[in-house]
Design an enzyme around this catalytic site. Sequence first.
Site, PDB file in Angstrom:
ATOM      1  N   LYS A 229       0.948  -1.157  -0.066  1.00 29.18           N
ATOM      2  CA  LYS A 229       0.102  -0.414   0.143  1.00 29.18           C
ATOM      3  C   LYS A 229       0.838   1.368  -0.170  1.00 29.18           C
ATOM      4  CE  LYS A 229       0.965   1.126   4.912  1.00 29.18           C
ATOM      5  NZ  LYS A 229       0.901   1.771   4.931  1.00 29.18           N
TER       6      LYS A 229
ATOM      7  N   VAL B  51      12.298   7.465   7.365  1.00 32.07           N
ATOM      8  CA  VAL B  51      11.783   6.799   6.127  1.00 32.07           C
ATOM      9  C   VAL B  51      10.808   6.064   5.646  1.00 32.07           C
ATOM     10  CG1 VAL B  51      11.975   3.421   5.819  1.00 32.07           C
ATOM     11  CG2 VAL B  51      13.948   4.972   7.523  1.00 32.07           C
TER      12      VAL B  51
ATOM     13  N   GLU C  18       9.024   3.523   3.460  1.00 31.52           N
ATOM     14  CA  GLU C  18       8.931   1.819   3.050  1.00 31.52           C
ATOM     15  C   GLU C  18       8.703   2.264   1.614  1.00 31.52           C
ATOM     16  OE1 GLU C  18      10.353  -0.080   4.741  1.00 31.52           O
ATOM     17  OE2 GLU C  18      10.189   0.187   6.484  1.00 31.52           O
TER      18      GLU C  18
END
Length: 338
Positions: free
Chosen positions: A197, A285, A287
């Site tokens: 997602k 971060v 991802e």
Amino acid sequence: MPPNSPLPTAVLGATTWGTTLAVLAARGGAPVRLLCRTDEEAEALRHARQHARRLPGVPFPDTLSVEHDPAVALGDAGLVIIAVPSDRFRQNIRRIAGHVPEDAVVLSVTKGLELPAGLRMSEVLEQELPAHSPSRFAVLSGPNLAGEVIAGKPALTVVASQDEASRRLAQDTLMSPTFRVYTSDDVVGVELGGSLKNIIALAAGIADGLDAGANAKAALVTRGLNEIGRLGIAAGAELLTFAGLAGLGDVMATCNSPLSRNRRVGEELARGRQLPDILIRMGAVAEGVNTTVAALEIAERLEVDMPITRLMSQVLFEGLPAADCIPVLMERPPRSEW
């Protein structure tokens, strides 16, 4: 320890999400040890009794302690929560491998895939903790923006494991009046939903940054969820998982919230900023960047078409202007929806 009292819980990773889950478990009565990377970081958190950089103003419950030594943090843990970025997941597991009790449930809450092969975090656990039964591994995913969860806003999530007792332990430890935990046996689907997602959130951010409109964004997210489902089913997941919290739920939250790092990266790309500069300024971060690479590796192996993911790869790594994304998708050959 009295019967039915929460088992000792260790949380590896003083990340925003790791700290959030540590506080939640401690608020629920579990004795929690938060394991930091360095003694200096651990000492700073012990002194402040909060994580001022990640969760300012959120005090640590009395049952939450902070450690640097894995032997101390993990020695008697019944539940070990791993909350570190996917690109450092294996390295961190190796650090603690000799200290994880063999009967402990190890719960990954990392939403990412390992490069270059696109391994899921539970697959990394199986490789790095070979003495542990895979039934003791669990994963967690859902529409869980940490800032909302720690603020006590209602949120739901799902824990998946091959073993009912393992997923029930994680459920019982983290369940609260504002954080409802469901269970599933579809480890593959929950992990892939939570990871993939982030790619769709990058695309949604681009759509928002280009002011493409509600119709375009809704269509993009819908087709993105279809894309995630195709890859998931080919990898052995259950279709229904992608209509649940780890699929549709997480996609909705991540593609729409201003708290979403991956969506923010997409918006910045749409404004013409370069990826390295965006990530440096964020200081966190996203991802979806590495997951894009990993997802295409899996898709090629399983012979699954992923046009949105492929397009995100071209924007991230091949210099395609974000403004060209909409024409590329709109000019694809006509076909049946299903």
